[in-house]
Design an enzyme around this catalytic site. Structure first.
Site: not given
Ligand code: NAD
Ligand code: IPM
Ligand code: MN
Length: 353
Positions: A132, A182, A215, A239, A243
Site C-alpha cells: 500500500y 510470501k 497462503d 488486510d 476479512d
C-alpha cells in the site's frame, strides 16, 4: 481534562454504526467532546475533495479519531480511500493496525464445531507501506502497450518497529507470534521481513515465533484457529487475512480495529474493519458491534481502560443474550443493539461503588 474525539461518520452504513457506538460511549458519562467532521463522498461531490486541505491539522488537534467507513458507488474507490483513510494512516504515520479477532459467546461461528474457546487472535498489520505504499504509475493510457506499475516498498525501520511491537503484544498474551509472508515467490521485501523477524526474536526468548507462508496461514485459520495467538503481516496480507478473521468471528460487522503509532502523540484512528456496505445501507440493519468494539479500543487508548472494559462487557452481554442483527442470525435493528449495549453500560456504571 476532556478527551477530544474527531468523529468521521463517513459513507453508507458508517453513520448508522457510528451513531450507536457514540451513544454507548456517551452513556459512560465521561468528559469527552466529539467534533463531527462531515468528510466522505458527499464532501467530494460538493468540494471536489474527500476531506478539506487542512484535515490532518484538524485531526492532530484531537486525542483520537473515530471513523465509520468510506466508499460510495458514485466515487471511484481508489480516489475515495486514498482521499481519507489511506492518507490519514500514512500522514499521521499510524504504523500499526491492531485487529483483535475473538468469537464472542452467543455469536454463531461458520467453522463447524468451533466455539469461543477456539478463536482469540490478534492481527498486527503494517499500516504505512508494503503493498500500500502508493508508489507506481501508468503510462501509454488506452494503447495496446498500456502499462501499470504498483511497487511494494518495505523498509527495515517500518518492519522492525512493527515486528517488535507484535513481539511485545505476544509476550503480554499467550506468547506465540506467527509472522506471515510470501518469501518463496517474492524475493526481496518479504525476505527482508523474515530476516528482521529472526533478528528481533533474539530480544524475546519468552515468545515462540514461527514464520509461515500467507497462503498456508489462510488455510490454517480455517482448520485450526486455536493454534494462532498474535499474527503479524504486511499491509495487504493482513488486510485480506482480517476479512477472513472477521468471517470466523461471526461476520464483517463484528470486527474492530485500532490504527496507532505506539510511543507517538499522534491521535489513533479507531474504525470497524468493514466498509460502507452499500448493499445494506439505509435499512437500519447494519451490525454496530465492530464499531462499538472499536470505541472500546479507543477508550483504552485514551487512558480510560475501565470504561473500555465496561463497553466490552456490555457488548458481550448483549451477544450472549442473543440480541443481534440479521448478519449474526438475529432480527434486531442497528438501533436495538446500540440500545441494548448502552443499557448494560448504564447499569454497570450505576452499580459501581
Ligand atoms: P464491506 O465490508 O462494506 O461489505 C462486505 C459485505 O459485508 C457486504 O455484504 C456487507 O453488507 C457486509 N457487511 C459489512 N459490514 C457490515 C455490518 N456492519 N453489518 C452487517 N453486514 C455488514 O466491503 P465491500 O462491499 O467490499 O466495500 C464497500 C465499500 O466500502 C467500498 O467502497 C470499499 O472500498 C469500502 N471500504 C471502506 C473501508 C473503510 O472505510 N475503512 C473498509 C473496507 C471497505
Ligand atoms: C480496511 C479496508 C481498507 C484497507 C480499504 C478500504 C482501503 O479494506 O481497513 O481493511 O484495505 O486497508
Ligand atoms: Mn480490509
Amino acid at each position: 481534562m476532556s478527551h477530544r474525539v474527531a468523529l468521521v461518520p463517513g459513507d453508507g452504513i458508517g453513520p448508522e454504526v457510528i451513531a450507536e457506538a457514540r451513544r454507548v460511549v456517551d452513556a459512560l458519562g465521561l468528559p469527552l467532546e466529539w467534533t463531527e467532521l462531515p468528510w466522505g463522498s458527499a464532501h467530494y461531490h460538493e468540494h471536489g475533495r474527500m476531506m478539506p486541505e487542512d484535515a490532518l491539522e484538524t485531526l492532530r488537534d484531537h486525542d483520537a479519531v473515530f471513523l465509520g467507513a468510506i466508499g460510495d458507488p458514485s466515487v471511484p474507490d481508489h480516489i475515495a480511500l486514498w482521499g481519507v483513510i489511506l492518507e490519514i494512516r500514512q500522514r499521521l504515520d499510524l504504523w500499526a493496525n491492531l485487529r483483535p479477532c475473538r468469537l464472542l459467546p452467543g455469536i454463531p461461528c461458520p467453522l463447524a464445531g468451533r466455539g469461543p474457546g477456539d478463536v482469540d487472535m490478534l492481527f498486527v498489520r503494517e499500516n504505512t507501506e508494503g503493498e500500500y505504499a502508493g508508489v507506481g504509475g501508468r503510462a501509454h493510457r488506452g494503447l495496446e502497450s498500456e502499462v501499470a506499475l504498483e511497487t511494494s516498498v518495505f523498509t527495515r525501520t517500518c518492519i522492525e518497529r512493527l515486528v517488535r511491537h507484535a513481539f511485545q503484544l505476544a509476550a503480554s498474551r499467550r506468547g506465540v507470534l506467527t509472522s506471515a509472508t510470501k518469501s518463496n515467490a517474492s524475493r526481496y521485501g518479504y525476505v527482508l521481513w523474515d530476516e528482521v523477524v529472526e533478528e528481533v526474536a533474539v530480544e524475546f526468548a519468552e515468545v515462540q515465533v514461527e514464520r509461515v507462508l500467507v497462503d498456508a496461514l489462510a488455510a490454517r485459520m480455517v482448520r485450526d484457529p486455536g493454534s494462532l495467538d498474535v499474527v503479524v503481516a504486511s499491509n495487504l496480507f493482513a488486510d485480506i487475512l482480517t476479512d477472513l478473521a472477521a468471517a470466523i468471528q461471526g461476520g464483517m460487522g463484528m470486527a474492530a480495529s485500532a490504527n496507532v503509532a505506539p510511543g507517538s502523540d499522534a491521535p489513533g484512528v479507531f474504525e470497524p474493519v468493514h466498509g460502507s456496505a452499500p448493499d445494506i445501507a439505509g435499512q437500519g440493519i447494519a451490525n454496530p458491534a465492530g464499531a462499538i468494539w472499536s470505541a472500546a479500543l479507543m477508550l483504552e487508548h485514551l487512558g480510560e481502560a475501565e470504561a473500555g472494559r465496561a463497553v466490552m462487557s456490555a457488548l458481550e452481554a448483549v451477544c450472549r443474550d442473543g440480541l443481534g442483527t440479521p448478519d449474526v442470525g438475529g432480527s434486531a435493528t442497528t438501533r436495538d443493539v446500540g440500545d441494548g449495549v448502552a443499557e448494560h453500560v448504564v447499569s454497570a456504571m450505576s452499580a459501581r461503588p
